[in-house]
Enzyme design. Sequence first.
Site, mmCIF file in Angstrom:
data_model
loop_
_atom_site.group_PDB
_atom_site.id
_atom_site.type_symbol
_atom_site.label_atom_id
_atom_site.label_comp_id
_atom_site.label_asym_id
_atom_site.label_seq_id
_atom_site.Cartn_x
_atom_site.Cartn_y
_atom_site.Cartn_z
ATOM 1 N N ASP A 1 0.861 -1.193 0.000
ATOM 2 C CA ASP A 1 0.000 0.000 0.000
ATOM 3 C C ASP A 1 0.892 1.236 0.000
ATOM 4 O O ASP A 1 2.086 1.156 0.302
ATOM 5 C CB ASP A 1 -0.938 -0.002 1.217
ATOM 6 C CG ASP A 1 -2.225 0.793 0.954
ATOM 7 O OD1 ASP A 1 -2.314 1.475 -0.097
ATOM 8 O OD2 ASP A 1 -3.145 0.733 1.792
ATOM 9 N N ASP A 2 0.295 2.384 -0.335
ATOM 10 C CA ASP A 2 1.089 3.617 -0.356
ATOM 11 C C ASP A 2 1.465 4.055 1.053
ATOM 12 O O ASP A 2 2.575 4.522 1.287
ATOM 13 C CB ASP A 2 0.376 4.736 -1.148
ATOM 14 C CG ASP A 2 -1.069 4.963 -0.721
ATOM 15 O OD1 ASP A 2 -1.567 4.259 0.191
ATOM 16 O OD2 ASP A 2 -1.722 5.847 -1.309
ATOM 17 N N ASP B 1 -1.901 4.898 7.968
ATOM 18 C CA ASP B 1 -2.177 6.108 8.758
ATOM 19 C C ASP B 1 -2.676 5.653 10.133
ATOM 20 O O ASP B 1 -1.877 5.432 11.051
ATOM 21 C CB ASP B 1 -3.198 6.963 7.989
ATOM 22 C CG ASP B 1 -3.446 8.318 8.611
ATOM 23 O OD1 ASP B 1 -3.481 8.403 9.853
ATOM 24 O OD2 ASP B 1 -3.601 9.316 7.879
HETATM 25 O O1 LIG Z 1 -4.233 3.432 7.832
HETATM 26 P P1 LIG Z 1 -5.548 4.007 7.427
HETATM 27 O O2 LIG Z 1 -6.000 5.130 8.329
HETATM 28 O O3 LIG Z 1 -6.615 2.983 7.223
HETATM 29 O O4 LIG Z 1 -5.342 4.753 6.036
HETATM 30 C C1 LIG Z 1 -4.527 4.267 5.005
HETATM 31 C C2 LIG Z 1 -5.337 3.991 3.768
HETATM 32 O O5 LIG Z 1 -6.039 5.176 3.366
HETATM 33 C C3 LIG Z 1 -5.780 5.445 1.998
HETATM 34 O O6 LIG Z 1 -6.694 4.772 1.162
HETATM 35 P P2 LIG Z 1 -8.176 5.309 0.887
HETATM 36 O O7 LIG Z 1 -9.147 4.566 1.755
HETATM 37 O O8 LIG Z 1 -8.202 6.803 0.983
HETATM 38 O O9 LIG Z 1 -8.492 4.876 -0.601
HETATM 39 P P3 LIG Z 1 -7.623 5.091 -1.922
HETATM 40 O O10 LIG Z 1 -6.401 4.233 -1.766
HETATM 41 O O11 LIG Z 1 -8.523 4.616 -2.984
HETATM 42 O O12 LIG Z 1 -7.284 6.550 -2.024
HETATM 43 C C4 LIG Z 1 -4.392 4.882 1.783
HETATM 44 O O13 LIG Z 1 -4.178 4.588 0.402
HETATM 45 C C5 LIG Z 1 -4.399 3.632 2.614
HETATM 46 O O14 LIG Z 1 -4.933 2.531 1.915
HETATM 47 O O1 HPA Z 2 -1.768 11.259 4.681
HETATM 48 C C1 HPA Z 2 -2.513 10.753 3.807
HETATM 49 N N1 HPA Z 2 -2.435 11.133 2.499
HETATM 50 C C2 HPA Z 2 -3.224 10.602 1.527
HETATM 51 N N2 HPA Z 2 -4.138 9.672 1.764
HETATM 52 C C3 HPA Z 2 -4.269 9.242 3.041
HETATM 53 N N3 HPA Z 2 -5.116 8.320 3.541
HETATM 54 C C4 HPA Z 2 -4.886 8.251 4.858
HETATM 55 N N4 HPA Z 2 -3.903 9.117 5.231
HETATM 56 C C5 HPA Z 2 -3.493 9.752 4.093
HETATM 57 MG MG LIG Z 3 -5.743 3.156 -0.055
#
Ligand SMILES: O=P(O)(O)OC[C@H]1O[C@H](OP(=O)(O)OP(=O)(O)O)[C@H](O)[C@@H]1O
Ligand code: HPA
Ligand SMILES: [Mg+2]
Length: 175
Positions: free
Chosen positions: A109-110, A113
């Site tokens: 994952d990217d 958080d």
């Molecule tokens: O540790 P957490 O608080 O759960 O947050 C982290 C997750 O939040 C974001 O995804 P998001 O749900 O925004 O979806 P996306 O990847 O489609 O942008 C990010 O890419 C992680 O997958």
């Molecule tokens: O810091 C952040 N950046 C982008 N997306 C996210 N989703 C959870 N935390 C983050």
């Molecule tokens: Mg995500």
Amino acid sequence: MAGEAPELSAQERAGKAFPVSWDQFHRDCRALTWRLNEVGPFHAVIAITRGGLVPAAIVARELGVRVIDTVCIASYEHNKQGELQVLKGISEAAMKLGGGTGKGLLIVDDLVDTGKTGKLVREMLPDAHFATVYAKPMGRPLVDTFITEVSQDTWIFFPWDTALSYHPPLRDGAA
Ligand SMILES: O=P(O)(O)OC[C@H]1O[C@H](OP(=O)(O)OP(=O)(O)O)[C@H](O)[C@@H]1O
Ligand code: HPA
Ligand SMILES: [Mg+2]
């Protein structure tokens, strides 16, 4: 409650911005791969969409892994987290490659958080290796390998969510 991070408003969270360029992101993904190369080999990469798709492609390319699956989870609306929704689970073929528990699979994952997304995927694949490019303190314990830690009140801006735009000078009237 003691030990829990206080709830931050959207403004507070967006306040400490950590913008990441494509170039920086590619470098950080390559650095992540150097570390992962010591841990593998992996049978398949599981990308947590959508943010995990870009690092998964780079990591899989570097590690020579050609089987890539997705687990599709949504929770954030801009920078506010809601209920986690699993829109698509892990495929049967990938599950089989991981012997049902994720052994030899690499979850990418990217970032982590709060760690809620990572925790949910770890429950699906308890023996998989979980890697993210960035990590915040609350989610960090869930990750096996990451590259850069930022503080909990930092908001990371990824290159696919941003564009170059005018930024006014710091000093009023200096424009
Ligand atoms: O540790 P957490 O608080 O759960 O947050 C982290 C997750 O939040 C974001 O995804 P998001 O749900 O925004 O979806 P996306 O990847 O489609 O942008 C990010 O890419 C992680 O997958
Ligand atoms: O810091 C952040 N950046 C982008 N997306 C996210 N989703 C959870 N935390 C983050
Ligand atoms: Mg995500």
